[in-house]
Design a protein around this motif. Structure first.
Motif, PDB file in Angstrom:
ATOM      1  N   ARG A   1       0.772  -1.152   0.085  1.00 59.96           N
ATOM      2  CA  ARG A   1       0.162   0.052   0.158  1.00 59.96           C
ATOM      3  C   ARG A   1       0.952   1.326  -0.071  1.00 59.96           C
ATOM      4  NH1 ARG A   1      -4.909   1.580   1.307  1.00 59.96           N
ATOM      5  NH2 ARG A   1      -5.824  -0.467   1.872  1.00 59.96           N
ATOM      6  N   ALA A   2       1.814   1.225   0.898  1.00 62.39           N
ATOM      7  CA  ALA A   2       2.630   2.451   0.771  1.00 62.39           C
ATOM      8  C   ALA A   2       3.461   2.739  -0.434  1.00 62.39           C
ATOM      9  CB  ALA A   2       3.591   2.433   2.196  1.00 62.39           C
ATOM     10  N   ALA A   3       3.845   1.701  -0.774  1.00 53.91           N
ATOM     11  CA  ALA A   3       4.664   1.879  -2.213  1.00 53.91           C
ATOM     12  C   ALA A   3       3.923   2.405  -3.349  1.00 53.91           C
ATOM     13  CB  ALA A   3       5.163   0.242  -2.695  1.00 53.91           C
ATOM     14  N   ALA A   4       2.440   1.772  -3.241  1.00 54.08           N
ATOM     15  CA  ALA A   4       1.476   2.312  -4.556  1.00 54.08           C
ATOM     16  C   ALA A   4       1.089   3.874  -4.146  1.00 54.08           C
ATOM     17  CB  ALA A   4       0.390   1.556  -4.330  1.00 54.08           C
ATOM     18  N   GLU A   5       0.993   4.216  -3.134  1.00 54.21           N
ATOM     19  CA  GLU A   5       0.783   5.558  -2.636  1.00 54.21           C
ATOM     20  C   GLU A   5       1.862   6.562  -3.048  1.00 54.21           C
ATOM     21  OE1 GLU A   5      -0.833   5.179   1.402  1.00 54.21           O
ATOM     22  OE2 GLU A   5      -2.748   4.841   0.664  1.00 54.21           O
ATOM     23  N   GLU A   6       3.122   6.027  -2.637  1.00 55.92           N
ATOM     24  CA  GLU A   6       4.285   6.823  -3.015  1.00 55.92           C
ATOM     25  C   GLU A   6       4.382   7.200  -4.459  1.00 55.92           C
ATOM     26  OE1 GLU A   6       8.957   6.671  -2.420  1.00 55.92           O
ATOM     27  OE2 GLU A   6       7.796   5.273  -1.155  1.00 55.92           O
ATOM     28  N   LEU A   7       3.974   6.167  -5.327  1.00 58.85           N
ATOM     29  CA  LEU A   7       3.878   6.357  -6.624  1.00 58.85           C
ATOM     30  C   LEU A   7       2.679   7.177  -7.349  1.00 58.85           C
ATOM     31  CD1 LEU A   7       5.283   2.919  -7.771  1.00 58.85           C
ATOM     32  CD2 LEU A   7       6.679   5.106  -7.923  1.00 58.85           C
ATOM     33  N   GLY A   8       1.860   7.771  -6.388  1.00 60.90           N
ATOM     34  CA  GLY A   8       0.706   8.373  -6.739  1.00 60.90           C
ATOM     35  C   GLY A   8      -0.546   7.560  -7.155  1.00 60.90           C
ATOM     36  N   CYS A   9      -0.728   6.206  -6.874  1.00 59.14           N
ATOM     37  CA  CYS A   9      -1.719   5.512  -7.346  1.00 59.14           C
ATOM     38  C   CYS A   9      -2.867   5.312  -6.065  1.00 59.14           C
ATOM     39  CB  CYS A   9      -1.182   3.959  -7.463  1.00 59.14           C
ATOM     40  SG  CYS A   9       0.039   3.779  -8.635  1.00 59.14           S
ATOM     41  N   THR A  10      -3.857   5.127  -6.251  1.00 59.97           N
ATOM     42  CA  THR A  10      -4.789   4.791  -5.430  1.00 59.97           C
ATOM     43  C   THR A  10      -4.892   3.223  -5.128  1.00 59.97           C
ATOM     44  OG1 THR A  10      -6.648   4.379  -7.143  1.00 59.97           O
ATOM     45  CG2 THR A  10      -6.526   6.342  -6.093  1.00 59.97           C
ATOM     46  N   VAL A  11      -5.355   2.938  -4.015  1.00 63.96           N
ATOM     47  CA  VAL A  11      -4.893   1.518  -3.646  1.00 63.96           C
ATOM     48  C   VAL A  11      -6.264   0.804  -3.008  1.00 63.96           C
ATOM     49  CG1 VAL A  11      -3.506  -0.131  -2.425  1.00 63.96           C
ATOM     50  CG2 VAL A  11      -2.478   1.997  -3.146  1.00 63.96           C
TER      51      VAL A  11
END
Length: 321
Positions: A48-58
């Motif tokens: 979750r943290a990696a996706a959010e850091e890349l600007g993605c919704t999760v």
């Protein structure tokens, strides 16, 4: 000429806007087969943290160790519009149709940790190399043994699990080869195999049974740290801890690291859940963005055996796992 220049500028701006929109539209689904153990909970948090850091919704889902539920979770995520799917599969073959359907719908699928059958249509399977980690652990155990006879209690996760098979095979092959190479012969016996279902309590119960049947155990080898930690409790309760070396094929649980630091636990193979999750998400998002990647069906993190000599490199007391 001015019109062409203006048109070119507008076109460039439109392309940049479209690219930004595509980046903003990144939607990652993380389908875990269970969150019922600290390792998997830490993996879900890291993904979750990696996706959010890349600007993605999760979106994430807990399959609750139920293949049918995990299939439903994946179908729900695809229906909700995720365009990157990270899946830790409950069943190597059973998840193939759901993964194939997701890929056919245009979703970029990356498997993580547990092995997905390579017949499925996905980008890659990110995991630690159970064979390479196991070999390093086995070589370390051979050196520690000094060529003395080993009476090994083997703690396995679940019957038929391909990860468990790879882990124990890796350790035992590395141990046998290194022992013969270093000492010219090998006196190694698996006195019994217990099934601990990957859990601390399971390891404790399995070890209690093995101790009842075998009074000469001098090594406990587990397919993960949790079971070995449970086995240690059983040994301690039975006043049998002295003279028994504790070794795990994989994981790197912080409690194990602490005991390794204290000299109460021999070694474990490196299998960082956060590192796996971060890499899986990065690969999926790069695929979404059309970035070129040289990947095979299996992507492995670097193997390592963690011992008292190098544990400070990996130990983080604040880690979720």
């Amino acid at each position: 000429m001015k019109m062409r220049t203006l048109t070119g500028a507008l076109l460039g701006a439109t392309l940049m806007t479209s690219a930004a929109s595509a980046q903003e539209a990144c939607s990652v689904g993380v389908a875990m087969y269970t969150l019922g153990a600290p390792y998997f909970a830490a993996q879900e948090v890291a993904a979750r943290a990696a996706a959010e850091e890349l600007g993605c919704t999760v979106r994430t889902a807990d399959g609750q160790n139920d293949m049918i539920k995990q299939i439903g979770d994946i179908e729900d995520m695809v229906a909700a519009g995720v365009n990157v799917l990270i899946v830790n599969p409950r069943d190597s073959l059973g998840l193939v149709p759901a993964v194939d359907a997701a890929t056919a719908a245009g979703v970029h699928v990356v498997a993580m940790d547990s092995m997905l059958d390579p017949s499925a249509n996905f980008i890659t399977n990110v995991s630690a190399s159970n064979e390479a980690n196991g070999k390093l652990v086995g070589e370390w155990l051979a050196k520690q043994s000094g060529g003395k006879p080993l009476k090994i209690a083997l703690l396995s996760g679940s019957q038929g699990n391909v990860v468990g098979q790879a882990r124990r095979t890796g350790v035992l092959s590395g141990l046998m080869e290194a022992t013969i190479t270093q000492y010219g012969s090998a006196d190694i016996e698996i006195v019994g195999q217990g099934w601990g279902n990957w859990a601390t309590e399971g390891g404790l119960t399995a070890m209690e049974d093995l101790l009842t049947a075998h009074d000469d155990i001098n090594v406990v080898l587990g397919e993960n740290d949790s079971m070995v930690i449970g086995a240690r409790e059983a040994l301690k309760a039975a006043n049998r801890l002295d003279g028994v070396l504790l070794v795990a094929a994989a994981d790197g649980q912080k409690e194990a690291y602490q005991m390794i630091k204290n000299g109460e636990y021999g070694a474990t193979g490196l299998n960082d859940p956060a590192a796996l999750a971060k890499l899986a998400v990065e690969i999926g998002v790069k695929a979404l963005n059309g970035e070129e990647q040289e990947l095979t069906k299996f992507t492995f993190t670097d193997p390592a055996v963690v011992t008292q000599k190098n544990v400070d490199t990996y130990y983080n007391p604040e880690s979720l796992f």
